[in-house]
Design an enzyme around this catalytic site. Structure first.
Site, PDB file in Angstrom:
ATOM      1  N   SER A 143      34.267 -22.731  51.905  1.00  0.00           N
ATOM      2  CA  SER A 143      33.598 -22.713  50.458  1.00  0.00           C
ATOM      3  C   SER A 143      32.973 -24.106  50.509  1.00  0.00           C
ATOM      4  CB  SER A 143      34.498 -22.578  49.478  1.00  0.00           C
ATOM      5  OG  SER A 143      33.886 -23.005  48.271  1.00  0.00           O
ATOM      6  N   TYR A 156      42.115 -24.100  44.195  1.00  0.00           N
ATOM      7  CA  TYR A 156      41.297 -23.624  45.203  1.00  0.00           C
ATOM      8  C   TYR A 156      40.634 -24.641  46.123  1.00  0.00           C
ATOM      9  CZ  TYR A 156      37.117 -20.622  46.573  1.00  0.00           C
ATOM     10  OH  TYR A 156      36.333 -20.106  47.299  1.00  0.00           O
TER      11      TYR A 156
HETATM   12  N1  LIG Z   1      32.288 -15.440  45.744  1.00  0.00           N
HETATM   13  C1  LIG Z   1      31.928 -16.609  45.834  1.00  0.00           C
HETATM   14  O1  LIG Z   1      31.076 -17.026  45.294  1.00  0.00           O
HETATM   15  C2  LIG Z   1      32.407 -17.222  47.082  1.00  0.00           C
HETATM   16  C3  LIG Z   1      31.764 -18.616  47.389  1.00  0.00           C
HETATM   17  C4  LIG Z   1      32.225 -19.397  48.411  1.00  0.00           C
HETATM   18  C5  LIG Z   1      33.460 -18.890  49.369  1.00  0.00           C
HETATM   19  N2  LIG Z   1      33.867 -17.725  48.810  1.00  0.00           N
HETATM   20  C6  LIG Z   1      34.986 -17.181  49.948  1.00  0.00           C
HETATM   21  O2  LIG Z   1      34.761 -15.998  50.355  1.00  0.00           O
HETATM   22  C7  LIG Z   1      35.967 -15.170  50.377  1.00  0.00           C
HETATM   23  C8  LIG Z   1      35.691 -13.752  49.786  1.00  0.00           C
HETATM   24  O3  LIG Z   1      35.582 -13.843  48.488  1.00  0.00           O
HETATM   25  P1  LIG Z   1      34.860 -12.853  47.598  1.00  0.00           P
HETATM   26  O4  LIG Z   1      34.113 -13.505  46.431  1.00  0.00           O
HETATM   27  O5  LIG Z   1      34.415 -11.681  48.268  1.00  0.00           O
HETATM   28  O6  LIG Z   1      36.594 -12.239  46.868  1.00  0.00           O
HETATM   29  P2  LIG Z   1      36.925 -10.848  46.301  1.00  0.00           P
HETATM   30  O7  LIG Z   1      37.799 -11.243  45.404  1.00  0.00           O
HETATM   31  O8  LIG Z   1      35.697  -9.795  45.693  1.00  0.00           O
HETATM   32  O9  LIG Z   1      37.492 -10.235  47.641  1.00  0.00           O
HETATM   33  C9  LIG Z   1      38.642 -10.906  48.181  1.00  0.00           C
HETATM   34  C10 LIG Z   1      39.168  -9.781  48.876  1.00  0.00           C
HETATM   35  O10 LIG Z   1      40.466 -10.209  49.564  1.00  0.00           O
HETATM   36  C11 LIG Z   1      41.600  -9.344  49.223  1.00  0.00           C
HETATM   37  N3  LIG Z   1      42.933 -10.316  49.143  1.00  0.00           N
HETATM   38  C12 LIG Z   1      43.146 -11.303  48.109  1.00  0.00           C
HETATM   39  N4  LIG Z   1      44.341 -11.597  48.635  1.00  0.00           N
HETATM   40  C13 LIG Z   1      44.789 -10.872  49.795  1.00  0.00           C
HETATM   41  C14 LIG Z   1      46.025 -11.053  50.461  1.00  0.00           C
HETATM   42  N5  LIG Z   1      46.790 -11.833  50.192  1.00  0.00           N
HETATM   43  N6  LIG Z   1      46.124 -10.418  51.730  1.00  0.00           N
HETATM   44  C15 LIG Z   1      45.022  -9.508  52.045  1.00  0.00           C
HETATM   45  N7  LIG Z   1      43.853  -9.466  51.255  1.00  0.00           N
HETATM   46  C16 LIG Z   1      43.776 -10.123  50.174  1.00  0.00           C
HETATM   47  C17 LIG Z   1      41.329  -8.982  48.049  1.00  0.00           C
HETATM   48  O11 LIG Z   1      41.965  -7.692  47.562  1.00  0.00           O
HETATM   49  C18 LIG Z   1      39.873  -8.701  47.941  1.00  0.00           C
HETATM   50  O12 LIG Z   1      39.380  -7.289  48.248  1.00  0.00           O
HETATM   51  C19 LIG Z   1      37.014 -15.965  49.710  1.00  0.00           C
HETATM   52  O13 LIG Z   1      37.878 -16.655  51.034  1.00  0.00           O
HETATM   53  C20 LIG Z   1      36.410 -16.886  48.905  1.00  0.00           C
HETATM   54  O14 LIG Z   1      37.092 -18.117  48.761  1.00  0.00           O
HETATM   55  C21 LIG Z   1      33.380 -16.940  47.923  1.00  0.00           C
END
Ligand SMILES: NC(=O)c1ccc[n+]([C@@H]2O[C@H](COP(=O)([O-])OP(=O)(O)OC[C@H]3O[C@@H](n4cnc5c(N)ncnc54)[C@H](O)[C@@H]3O)[C@@H](O)[C@H]2O)c1
Length: 262
Positions: A143, A156
């Site tokens: 991120s 985070y």
């Molecule tokens: N959405 C954003 O704006 C954003 C920005 C930068 C980085 N990210 C990163 O992208 C990645 C995905 O984010 P997202 O927005 O799709 O989140 P999200 O919450 O929509 O999806 C995350 C998925 O991970 C799964 N998960 C959570 N804990 C888990 C565990 N212990 N074991 C296995 N699966 C698990 C959840 O069930 C979910 O399906 C993350 O690492 C997040 O930090 C997201």
């Protein structure tokens, strides 16, 4: 012809959001893949739909990435199913924000456990099977919060800064053994479920403003004046997964519309 024809991949956190988008993009580029997620029911529906849309072999495995034995067994099962492993995208992550003085310690630790320990466990098991095979590419979804502090986000940010340290250290460990380890640092995916179902509400409450105002402020911070999209991120994931990036390891690439430059 895809850019990753017949490559074999694992993507964690693949039931929804960015992980589901990465799984689908890898399938469209020619990969067979196993998606992992804590939420087995949602994962099943997602993998079935992606397999139907792309015609690739896409299956799911329910696993908690913080469970060391579970991660090891699930990686072995994925390799048995796929035949080998070329690409592992460690995407599973959670975000809990909050005022530092009131942050519950067990919730703070849970963020570190999923985002940092879970990444390490996934990456080391991927490396283990890649070292036994023909090498491979491990990609962490980090991120912009892995590069710069973020308001009310101490847990985070700590987990994501730590993730870059893991990426760099594993990259050094495997540099001569054809296993590359890199990270992608996206900006705010404002149209993702994480924002729509959780972050707009958390930030509006923490900052005392409306959810619409949160969205406006987060777009205003971006030099390109638009949110990050799934395609912005998956384009870089495909590049890092492919041989086009074969001289790159230990990198953490910003995909932030110019918001993060270090
Ligand atoms: N959405 C954003 O704006 C954003 C920005 C930068 C980085 N990210 C990163 O992208 C990645 C995905 O984010 P997202 O927005 O799709 O989140 P999200 O919450 O929509 O999806 C995350 C998925 O991970 C799964 N998960 C959570 N804990 C888990 C565990 N212990 N074991 C296995 N699966 C698990 C959840 O069930 C979910 O399906 C993350 O690492 C997040 O930090 C997201």
């Amino acid at each position: 012809m895809g850019r990753l024809d017949d490559k074999k991949a694992v993507v964690t956190g693949a039931a929804q959001g960015l992980g589901a988008a990465i799984l689908e993009r890898l399938a469209r580029e020619g990969c067979d893949a196993v998606g992992w997620d804590l939420n087995g029911d949602a994962l099943e529906a997602t993998t079935r739909a992606i397999a139907a849309r792309t015609g690739r072999r896409i299956t799911g495995a329910a696993v908690d990435v913080t469970d060391a034995a579970g991660v090891r067994n699930t990686m072995d099962a994925a390799v048995t199913e796929l035949g080998r492993l070329d690409i592992c995208v460690a995407n599973a992550g959670i975000l809990i924000s909050g005022d530092a003085t009131a942050f519950d310690a067990s919730r703070w630790r849970r963020v570190i456990d999923v985002n940092l320990v879970g990444y390490f466990l996934t990456a080391r098991e991927a490396a283990r099977v890649m070292l036994d095979g023909g090498g491979g590419s491990i990609i962490q979804i980090n991120s912009k919060s892995g590069k710069t502090g973020s308001f009310h986000n101490s847990a985070y940010v700590a987990s994501k800064f730590g993730g870059i340290g893991v990426t760099q250290s594993l990259a050094l460990e495997f540099a001569t053994q054809r296993v590359r380890v890199n990270a992608v640092c996206p900006g705010n995916l404002l149209d993702s479920p994480l924002w729509i179902e959780s972050l707009f509400r958390q930030y509006a409450r923490n900052q005392g403003i409306s959810e619409e105002e949160v969205r406006r402020r987060y777009i205003e911070k971006v030099p390109m004046k638009r949110p990050c999209t799934y395609d912005d991120v998956t384009n870089v994931v495909v590049f890092l997964a492919s041989d086009e990036s074969s001289y790159m390891t230990g990198q953490a690439i910003n995909v932030t519309g110019g918001q993060e430059m270090h």
